[in-house]
Design an enzyme around this catalytic site. Structure first.
Site: not given
Ligand code: ADQ
Length: 737
Positions: A321, A508
């Site tokens: 990198r 419910d």
């Protein structure tokens, strides 16, 4: 036949241009090295970047690149220089990599990088979708592709997807600082199975999921509305046989066959047979603790000058990198440190550090592994660290000492190594002395145990274990008996509804008709819901019953204007159409004064929890508590209560982030069945989301249409994803009655 699709940022091969010709070399790094053998031996394709940007590949060689990849069962993803900058050097290596390794000061939050990361992740996902066939297993790798699992899932909801994170997953306190934390977690959760090297990373991830996305986590399972995601640790191994065989061959080499490096190493040991070689190999990365290691070595020589000319540090740093500024700075820092220390301690016949900054061929790695006496690996943070394992595997006569940082994932499994804290120079110095002086028998004893484990848990076993676990998640999915209410299924139910002469619907409330809120009183019905229930309630031959655990006063006040039937507190109270509340069970509440103080002590000790007083029950809510503490305390309270209430005709109900104490004889199953007495319904529909609704699902007649909201374990015949889908099906009923 189904295949495995492996996806990683880089392909296991690197394609480069040498004098206008394409050269193929193997990729360096843990992931590629590890998975190569799995890829070679199985029926799989590997999707990743070739190492050449679009700009670098001359047009006439584009097909050649594809062909070179195809020959190795690889598919190259084309990326432009700009994409590599934003996606790889940018977001992956300047945001995720430092953050996940606890280098917060290096972590950038660049919006453009994030945008490129997203679009490149989409490119990888699209490439997978091009090659995907039903039944394939998809295995996505590492931190560069965190969004890919969900991007695939959106297009292929039934796909079997695994994700493995090769780097640490940081603690919630660190992860929460990421501006795009929700999106990143949602991206990974597209997978069915998520793997980490260690249990620590696994629990950090689970804790972030439960705290940030507030999903329910049960041990290592995350419950999403439509799926269950498994999380587990799979410590990655190495291709043990390859390293062992390479070491055996190495020792068979004749003088002429030896490499230049080996000759130099041999020369050193012939000249100074008593001197010890200390080895370190890493990618040049700030997480690997290279600068600290050199300083620790300086500390050691400063404090123990008796070892001058008796030891040498052989350091291989592989370029990595080098476009990222921190890596460039680190390179300069290491160059300076090596120069300074060599200047400070060198004698006419000895330099303390041999430093190589380059990538070496495999045979040279083996030269180094086999010729050194001690491996000194001191990462500040490291997902696993395969070098530690490779060093041990090459020690065929079982001599050699491994000194390993406790911050490497590998330290969890390599207890027989000498484990150090990379920031403690005194400890490193003492450990170096221990390693230098360690008797051969002890070295062999330690390495024997290490080798046995490494041989057994090889990279092949790691990959197979992961794939087996991934396969099991698909079997669990099939074993889940409830049928999803797809548009086809909902059409079939609607047909039955339309043809029925006498219908009843048990609905419910919380988690079914409305979503959960942080305070129960906030879940008041919205106008759309009121209109919907009203319309259903007016339908001919249709009884609508709202059946809830809520207290009668709240439920009654919310539904005052609508003459719908109500059942509150799981069946304690019932309100018929157009009439008053009636106590339906022989219940009492004289137990409350004894139980309440016990729950109060839990409220005091668990911030965010509170007691809801109902007429005949007490509920302890912990939705707002710290999720982990909430679960622990709920478990504890449940045990305490069960003991307290035994033989009192009471029971503890464990609902969704709530514990409720009430009379044992009361539950939604009994209450709903009561409604059926003397009636002749030919369409019974019951829908609910938590454990208290299971009583209905179990006790209602078999032919009833019982529906669970969310993909959880259930006795219901069907399941539906979420509350908005619940409303859709009820709207269909209302419009067709
Ligand atoms: P890395 O950070 O790359 O891997 P590591 O696990 O030590 O770290 O793997 C390095 C690999 O590269 C080793 O297999 C080694 O043999 C190879 N290698 C080193 N130098 C080489 C050279 N010059 N030429 C060829 N090969 C060379 C990431 C995570 C780690 C995790 C791995 C695997 O950062 O924590 O262990 O993935 O998941």
């Amino acid at each position: 036949m189904s295949k495995t699709i492996i996806i990683s940022n880089r392909l296991p091969l690197q394609i480069s241009l040498e004098d206008s010709n394409l050269e193929v070399t193997p990729s360096v790094g843990g992931l590629a090295t590890g998975l190569k053998s799995f890829h070679k031996d199985g029926d799989s394709i590997w999707i990743g970047w070739s190492g050449l940007t679009e700009e670098e590949i001359p047009e006439n060689l584009l097909d050649d690149v594809k062909e070179k990849a195809r020959k190795e069962d690889c598919v190259a993803v084309n990326l432009s220089e700009e994409e590599i900058d934003g996606f790889y050097y940018g977001f992956s290596n300047r945001t995720i990599w430092p953050l996940f390794h606890y280098f917060m000061e290096y972590t950038e939050a660049d919006k453009d990088h994030w945008e490129t990361y997203k679009s490149v992740n989409r490119k990888y996902a699209d490439e997978v979708l091009k090659h995907y066939e039903d039944g394939d297993h998809i295995w996505v790798h590492d931190y560069q592709l965190l969004l890919v699992p969900n991007m695939i899932r959106e297009k292929q909801p039934e796909a079997i997807i695994g994700f493995f994170n090769h780097i640490p997953f940081p603690s919630y306190e660190v992860f929460r600082t990421l501006p795009w934390r929700d999106e990143v977690l949602e991206g990974v959760l597209g997978a069915d199975l998520i793997g980490f090297h260690t249990y620590d990373y696994e629990r950090h991830f689970l804790s972030s999921v439960s705290r940030i996305l507030r999903h329910q986590v049960n041990f290592n399972e995350i419950t999403l509305p439509e799926r269950i995601v498994k999380v587990d640790s799979f410590p990655m191994g190495i291709d043990y046989n390859k390293f062992e065989a390479a070491a055996q061959n190495h020792f068979k080499n004749t003088e002429e066959q030896r490499t230049e490096l080996q000759r130099r190493l041999d020369h050193h040991s012939n000249e100074t047979p008593e001197a010890k070689l200390i080895l370190s190999i890493d990618r040049l990365d700030y997480t690997k603790g290279i600068a600290n290691r050199i300083r620790a070595f300086e500390y050691f020589l400063d404090n123990h000058p008796e070892f001058i000319e008796k030891v040498r540090l052989v350091m291989l740093a592989v370029p990595s990198r080098s476009n990222v500024p921190q890596y460039q700075r680190l390179k300069r820092e290491i160059d300076e440190l090596v120069g300074r220390i060599n200047g400070k301690f060198s004698t006419v016949s000895w330099t303390p550090i041999w430093y190589f900054y380059r990538s070496m061929p495999f045979e040279n790695l083996i030269d180094l592994y086999t010729s050194c006496d001690i491996a000194l690996l001191t990462p500040i943070r490291d997902g696993m660290n395969l070098v530690a394992k490779e060093f041990v595997a090459t020690r065929i006569n079982q001599t050699g000492v491994l000194i390993l940082s406790e911050m490497a994932g590998a330290a969890h499994e390599m207890n027989e190594a000498l484990i150090i804290n990379p920031n403690n120079f005194e400890q490193i110095s003492q450990t170096l002395i221990q390693a230098i002086e360690m008797p051969i028998e002890e070295q062999q004893q330690r390495n024997k145990t290490l080798q046995k484990r490494l041989k057994r848990y090889s990279v092949e076993k790691w990959a197979n274990d992961f794939m087996k676990a991934l396969h099991n998640t698909s079997q669990d999915r099939d074993a889940f008996k409830a049928t999803r209410i797809s548009s086809k299924v909902s059409g079939e139910i609607l047909e039955k509804f339309k043809n029925a002469k006498n219908r009843i619907l048990f609905l419910d409330y919380d988690g079914t008709l409305v979503n959960f809120t942080d305070k129960p009183e906030k879940a008041k019905p919205d106008q759309e819901l009121i209109d919907l229930v009203h319309k259903l309630n007016q339908s001919e031959n249709t009884d609508v019953v709202l059946i809830s655990g809520r207290d009668k006063d709240t439920l009654g006040s919310w539904w005052q204007e609508i003459p719908v039937e109500l059942i509150s507190e799981h069946g304690v109270w019932m309100r018929q159409k157009d009439s008053e509340w009636e106590l339906s069970e022989n219940v009492n509440n004289d137990w409350m004064s004894a139980v309440r103080p016990v729950i109060e002590t839990f409220v005091d000790r668990t911030p965010g929890t509170f007691i809801e007083d109902k007429n005949y029950s007490l509920a302890w809510h912990y939705r707002k508590a710290d999720p982990e503490l909430g679960e622990i305390r709920a478990n504890e309270l449940s045990n305490v209560l069960k003991e307290l209430i035994s033989n009192r005709g009471l029971s503890v109900l464990e609902g969704n982030k709530v514990l409720e104490i009430k009379s044992s004889g009361v539950n939604k199953g009994k209450a709903s069945n009561k409604k059926l007495v003397g009636k002749d319904y030919d369409f019974i529909f019951a829908i609910g989301d938590d454990w208290t609704d299971e009583y209905m699902f179990e006790e209602l007649p078999e032919e009833s249409f019982t529906v669970k909201v969310g993909m959880k374990k259930t006795s219901a015949r069907y399941y539906i994803e979420d509350t908005s889908k619940v409303r859709d099906i009820l709207k269909d009923f209302a419009e067709n009655s």
